[in-house]
Motif scaffolding. Sequence first.
Motif, mmCIF file in Angstrom:
data_model
loop_
_atom_site.group_PDB
_atom_site.id
_atom_site.type_symbol
_atom_site.label_atom_id
_atom_site.label_comp_id
_atom_site.label_asym_id
_atom_site.label_seq_id
_atom_site.Cartn_x
_atom_site.Cartn_y
_atom_site.Cartn_z
ATOM 1 N N CYS A 55 37.038 46.951 20.623
ATOM 2 C CA CYS A 55 36.339 48.251 20.565
ATOM 3 C C CYS A 55 34.855 48.164 20.217
ATOM 4 N N ALA A 56 34.358 46.979 19.886
ATOM 5 C CA ALA A 56 32.923 46.870 19.608
ATOM 6 C C ALA A 56 32.125 47.227 20.862
ATOM 7 N N ARG A 57 30.906 47.703 20.680
ATOM 8 C CA ARG A 57 30.149 48.278 21.796
ATOM 9 C C ARG A 57 29.621 47.239 22.769
ATOM 10 N N ALA A 58 29.342 46.028 22.289
ATOM 11 C CA ALA A 58 28.701 45.040 23.168
ATOM 12 C C ALA A 58 29.304 43.667 22.930
ATOM 13 N N GLY A 59 28.835 42.710 23.732
ATOM 14 C CA GLY A 59 29.253 41.337 23.551
ATOM 15 C C GLY A 59 30.638 41.059 24.116
ATOM 16 N N HIS A 60 31.353 40.151 23.486
ATOM 17 C CA HIS A 60 32.652 39.719 23.986
ATOM 18 C C HIS A 60 33.709 40.820 23.986
ATOM 19 N N PRO A 61 33.735 41.735 22.999
ATOM 20 C CA PRO A 61 34.706 42.841 23.090
ATOM 21 C C PRO A 61 34.512 43.705 24.338
ATOM 22 N N ARG A 62 33.261 43.892 24.755
ATOM 23 C CA ARG A 62 33.028 44.665 25.969
ATOM 24 C C ARG A 62 33.598 43.935 27.189
ATOM 25 N N THR A 63 33.416 42.617 27.232
ATOM 26 C CA THR A 63 34.009 41.840 28.318
ATOM 27 C C THR A 63 35.525 41.952 28.294
ATOM 28 N N ALA A 64 36.120 41.928 27.101
ATOM 29 C CA ALA A 64 37.577 42.062 26.979
ATOM 30 C C ALA A 64 38.051 43.397 27.549
ATOM 31 N N ARG A 65 37.289 44.459 27.294
ATOM 32 C CA ARG A 65 37.671 45.777 27.842
ATOM 33 C C ARG A 65 37.594 45.776 29.363
ATOM 34 N N VAL A 66 36.551 45.146 29.905
ATOM 35 C CA VAL A 66 36.426 45.074 31.371
ATOM 36 C C VAL A 66 37.625 44.331 31.963
ATOM 37 N N LEU A 67 38.018 43.226 31.330
ATOM 38 C CA LEU A 67 39.145 42.443 31.834
ATOM 39 C C LEU A 67 40.454 43.219 31.707
ATOM 40 N N LEU A 68 40.610 43.968 30.622
ATOM 41 C CA LEU A 68 41.829 44.782 30.467
ATOM 42 C C LEU A 68 41.908 45.879 31.528
ATOM 43 N N LEU A 69 40.745 46.411 31.906
ATOM 44 C CA LEU A 69 40.731 47.460 32.928
ATOM 45 C C LEU A 69 41.246 46.962 34.276
ATOM 46 N N LEU A 70 41.195 45.659 34.492
ATOM 47 C CA LEU A 70 41.644 45.101 35.765
ATOM 48 C C LEU A 70 43.161 44.913 35.825
ATOM 49 N N VAL A 71 43.844 44.954 34.682
ATOM 50 C CA VAL A 71 45.263 44.592 34.637
ATOM 51 C C VAL A 71 46.116 45.554 35.454
ATOM 52 N N VAL A 72 46.030 46.855 35.139
ATOM 53 C CA VAL A 72 46.923 47.823 35.790
ATOM 54 C C VAL A 72 46.630 47.965 37.287
ATOM 55 N N PRO A 73 45.376 48.254 37.703
ATOM 56 C CA PRO A 73 45.139 48.361 39.150
ATOM 57 C C PRO A 73 45.421 47.055 39.883
ATOM 58 N N GLY A 74 45.114 45.925 39.251
ATOM 59 C CA GLY A 74 45.375 44.639 39.894
ATOM 60 C C GLY A 74 46.858 44.422 40.136
ATOM 61 N N HIS A 75 47.663 44.660 39.122
ATOM 62 C CA HIS A 75 49.105 44.462 39.275
ATOM 63 C C HIS A 75 49.711 45.468 40.264
ATOM 64 N N LEU A 76 49.177 46.678 40.299
ATOM 65 C CA LEU A 76 49.677 47.654 41.287
ATOM 66 C C LEU A 76 49.427 47.148 42.708
ATOM 67 N N VAL A 77 48.230 46.603 42.939
ATOM 68 C CA VAL A 77 47.924 46.039 44.261
ATOM 69 C C VAL A 77 48.891 44.906 44.589
ATOM 70 N N PHE A 78 49.118 44.021 43.626
ATOM 71 C CA PHE A 78 49.966 42.854 43.885
ATOM 72 C C PHE A 78 51.435 43.259 44.073
ATOM 73 N N MET A 79 51.888 44.225 43.270
ATOM 74 C CA MET A 79 53.283 44.676 43.383
ATOM 75 C C MET A 79 53.551 45.306 44.741
#
Length: 520
Positions: free
Chosen positions: A407-431
């Motif tokens: 939840c931190a605003r910048a740095g590595h936590p922001r990258t983690a949020r971007v990567l988490l955002l890819l999980v659901v749409p990515g898996h829907l495409v693959f499924m």
Amino acid sequence: MVLGNEKKPEDLEKGENNPMIVKALEAQIVPPSTATAEELEVVVENPDSANPVITTKIKIKGRIEEGDGLYEERSTSSSDDDQGLSLIQRGVCDEDTEPDKETSLAILMQVMLPFLVAGLGMVGAGLVLDLVQHWDVFRVVSELFIMVPALLGLKGNLEMTLASRLSTHANLGHLDKREECVSMIIGNLALIQCQAIVVGFLASVAAVVMGWIPEGAFDIIHALLLCASALVTASFASFILGVIMVGVILLSRKCSINPDNVATPIAASLGDLTTLGLLAWIASLLYEAKDNDHWLSPLVVVGYIMSLPLWIWLASRNKHTKEVLYSGWTPVICAMMISSLGGLILDFAVSSYKGIAVFQPVINGVGGNLVAVQASRISTALHSAAPLGKLPKYVASFCINPCSAFCARAGHPRTARVLLLLVVPGHLVFMYTISYLKAGHTSLTPIFVVTYLLAAFLQVSILLYVAHIMVHWMWKASIDPDNSAIPYLTALGDLLGTGLLAMAFHLLYVVGDRDADVGD
């Protein structure tokens, strides 16, 4: 300050080697430990030039002490010229502030395409596993299922680790010299051949032992087949993927793309499909030859074991891989054992839920893919900010709570949020790609989709949190995370992914959402 010969401004921007600039930097960067520097000024003066004075000012926040990473990184390196000039190019690295050069959109755009390509490669691997699970060799020699996660994990143990190491060197400019680049590539390819042979052999031994314990029977023919299949698969896959990784990183560097964002996903996209296809093909050939050419499997095993000293000799003579050759075995072997536990779960789960086979490479691959990107980025940031064994000042503690990690605003936590955002749409495409190809015959009911997505999201969340803690802890403990973090993380992803997927299928069976592949 008069430094000597003329140096044009454009030469300074290009970062050409100039030992005089390094001397100036060293003179300015090593003030007394009590001094506070606001600004570093480099003056190049030549009265014969039409442009006699060139002044470069670099702002420095905070105090520069003799123990700071800035001083130690630049003064102890064997290539001070390159390091000093990269300092002018990038500006002085600030240990007080977390690296924040890329926007969320830039990270997303660079990661998304390789991630989708990687996911489609994992879908292909799932289709292959769904098909070959019905082959005679997989039905008779069921221990092959135990080896699947361990051999697929080679991309995390070897190829992703190679990609992370070379990405860090690329970002620090160490691949810009041709001789250095060639030496680094040859040494690393020899190293991963050595590691692949050892890991392949140990994976086959683990599969034999785990299959022998519950059954209480030992078949020497099956054991030799497993060992030969694992050795050939590991060796061929590692060489092919290693060469591709080198090409991807060099191309990324030339195209001004951060290789940390693209190299590991591409390794994942090709790794699963290549490895699983090779394993199925080679195991099938050896199984068909076991009656007439029973000498073939022992010959393959003996040949690879005899070639091992050659790869060890090549890697030990290379300055870039000598240290990793002696110190990099613990994470690789431990990761192989963790992945083998996931393989044991898969072996039991496939016997009850045939539909799990097509999704297993996908869920494991996506988790390993995303956490490898995060681990590689954190490692590169640490290499740029501080010496090994000392955390940068912006890292108050490597053990943080999950809220701070995401939840931190910048740095590595922001990258983690971007990567988490890819999980659901990515898996829907693959499924739905799997469903469109009519593979696995598992119906995509709403409850199945929700259960599967929850398992995938939980897996990636745990992995990203563990990655943040593990990479910083390894750095503090003077362990290079480029060599050690990704094997552990991808192996943990295999174990978590297979376990959570088996639990999801069992839950679906219990609540009655079942079909031919979920259970009868």
